[in-house]
Structure formats: structure tokens, C-alpha cells
Scaffold this motif. Sequence first.
Motif, PDB file in Angstrom:
ATOM      1  N   GLU A  89       0.822  -1.211   0.000  1.00 37.17           N
ATOM      2  CA  GLU A  89       0.000   0.000   0.000  1.00 37.17           C
ATOM      3  C   GLU A  89       0.857   1.262   0.000  1.00 37.17           C
ATOM      4  OE1 GLU A  89      -2.516  -0.380   3.393  1.00 37.17           O
ATOM      5  OE2 GLU A  89      -3.715  -1.967   2.486  1.00 37.17           O
ATOM      6  N   GLY A  92       2.100   4.040  -3.016  1.00 29.38           N
ATOM      7  CA  GLY A  92       1.551   5.349  -3.381  1.00 29.38           C
ATOM      8  C   GLY A  92       2.568   6.466  -3.235  1.00 29.38           C
ATOM      9  N   SER A 118      -5.658  -1.482  -2.111  1.00 30.81           N
ATOM     10  CA  SER A 118      -5.713  -0.114  -1.608  1.00 30.81           C
ATOM     11  C   SER A 118      -4.310   0.475  -1.640  1.00 30.81           C
ATOM     12  CB  SER A 118      -6.296  -0.062  -0.195  1.00 30.81           C
ATOM     13  OG  SER A 118      -5.533  -0.836   0.686  1.00 30.81           O
ATOM     14  N   ARG A 120      -1.734   4.029  -0.254  1.00 26.38           N
ATOM     15  CA  ARG A 120      -1.534   5.178   0.636  1.00 26.38           C
ATOM     16  C   ARG A 120      -0.519   6.119   0.013  1.00 26.38           C
ATOM     17  NH1 ARG A 120      -1.362   2.806   6.730  1.00 26.38           N
ATOM     18  NH2 ARG A 120      -3.051   1.353   6.477  1.00 26.38           N
ATOM     19  N   GLU A 122      -3.910   7.845  -0.187  1.00 25.67           N
ATOM     20  CA  GLU A 122      -4.958   7.756  -1.192  1.00 25.67           C
ATOM     21  C   GLU A 122      -5.283   9.087  -1.866  1.00 25.67           C
ATOM     22  OE1 GLU A 122      -9.481   7.210  -0.642  1.00 25.67           O
ATOM     23  OE2 GLU A 122      -8.552   5.238  -0.527  1.00 25.67           O
ATOM     24  N   ILE A 147      -9.771   1.410  -6.194  1.00 23.05           N
ATOM     25  CA  ILE A 147      -9.789   2.165  -4.940  1.00 23.05           C
ATOM     26  C   ILE A 147     -11.222   2.270  -4.425  1.00 23.05           C
ATOM     27  CG2 ILE A 147      -9.393   4.439  -3.900  1.00 23.05           C
ATOM     28  CD1 ILE A 147      -6.915   4.634  -5.821  1.00 23.05           C
ATOM     29  N   GLU A 151     -12.739   0.401  -0.589  1.00 21.85           N
ATOM     30  CA  GLU A 151     -12.841   1.266   0.582  1.00 21.85           C
ATOM     31  C   GLU A 151     -13.904   0.748   1.524  1.00 21.85           C
ATOM     32  OE1 GLU A 151     -10.741   3.430   1.680  1.00 21.85           O
ATOM     33  OE2 GLU A 151      -9.653   2.906  -0.114  1.00 21.85           O
ATOM     34  N   SER A 156     -13.289   7.449   4.467  1.00 20.53           N
ATOM     35  CA  SER A 156     -12.116   7.418   3.586  1.00 20.53           C
ATOM     36  C   SER A 156     -12.546   7.596   2.134  1.00 20.53           C
ATOM     37  CB  SER A 156     -11.331   6.123   3.768  1.00 20.53           C
ATOM     38  OG  SER A 156     -12.132   5.013   3.455  1.00 20.53           O
ATOM     39  N   TRP A 160     -12.009  11.630  -1.269  1.00 23.25           N
ATOM     40  CA  TRP A 160     -11.507  11.857  -2.621  1.00 23.25           C
ATOM     41  C   TRP A 160     -12.588  12.271  -3.606  1.00 23.25           C
ATOM     42  CZ3 TRP A 160     -13.046   8.491  -6.539  1.00 23.25           C
ATOM     43  CH2 TRP A 160     -13.553   7.253  -6.154  1.00 23.25           C
TER      44      TRP A 160
END
Length: 181
Positions: A89, A92, A118, A120, A122, A147, A151, A156, A160
Motif C-alpha cells: 500500500e 503510493g 488499496s 496510501r 490515497e 480504490i 474502501e 475514507s 476523494w
Amino acid sequence: ALERLSEHLAYLYGQGAFDLSRGSIFKKLFSEASLELRAHVLSYIGRSIGKEDGDIDPLIKERLEKLWKWRLEVAAQNNGRRELTRELEEFGWWFISGQFDDKWAIEQLCEELKVAGSVRPENRVLEKLLKQAAAFPRETIFALSRIAEREDTASSFSGWKRNDAAILSAVIKSNDGEAKK
């Protein structure tokens, strides 16, 4: 103390002090360290290279790409077990660093999402996807859908929403008919 030691080992690995061969101290770190420490190392690398002014040395980039490929393969070979995917993760941070070829980075992000589901951080990954949506519409829509699928909480996911419409708009404006489906 272990985190600082692992950061120092990551730096030395990048500089070529050792490789990923059997018995190397860096490989041993990933074989024996806790899940959180392995995740910390990958996060540390991504954050560190993201702070660099200009491009990192091509040899360092090559070593980091080898490290990433190895960790992704280990997780994929173990059917995405959570104790292996959690560290992924942190890719990212690598993705948003801007230090890797855009095509390689988005392809690796998609591979990471196939295995781990997933990523990070994100919100910052989504911001970068927005910037790349026109150039990589299929990969962008794949990443966005993965994504959104994974979730677990509304909080979370809601973080976005400001980017999703813009990303979808950029994909729709692209000339990629497959991505528009």
C-alpha cells in the motif's frame, strides 16, 4: 530504533552497498521484519525520493525498481495475504514522487492495486491520477475503480470525491474508447 536502522539500510541499498541476493542484510530485513517495519521502509523510500530536487540517480532508480518488483512478486505469489499486501500500500508514495517514468509508475500502481486493493496516501494518489488521466485513461479508470471497490468506510471514500468527477471527465475527453466503457 529499528525504524531508523531500516531507513539507513534502505539508503545503503539505494546507494548500492548491497543487493537483493540471498543472504544480503537488506533481503534479510524484508524476510524477517514485522509487517509494519516493512511497510515503513517502503513508505520511507517513497517519501525520501519525493523530497529530492531533480531526478534521482538512474542506478538508484534501477535498484528501487528491482526492490519494488521483488516485493510485488512475493505478495502476488502468496495470493495477496494481508501480511504481505499491507506493505505494498505504501507504493503510493513512490507513485506520487515523480521520480519514475510515468508509464512504469502507473502500471505498477495498477499491479499493486490488483494484489493489495488499496494504496496510501490515497488522496495524493488520486490527485496524481487526475494529472495523468488524459495520458493513461485505462490505467486511471482501473485504479479509480479498484480504490472505490475496496474502501471500507464512507469517511475514507468521501475524502476523494473532489477528484473523482475531474478524473472521469479527463478519461471521457481522452481518445481511448476502451477506457470510456
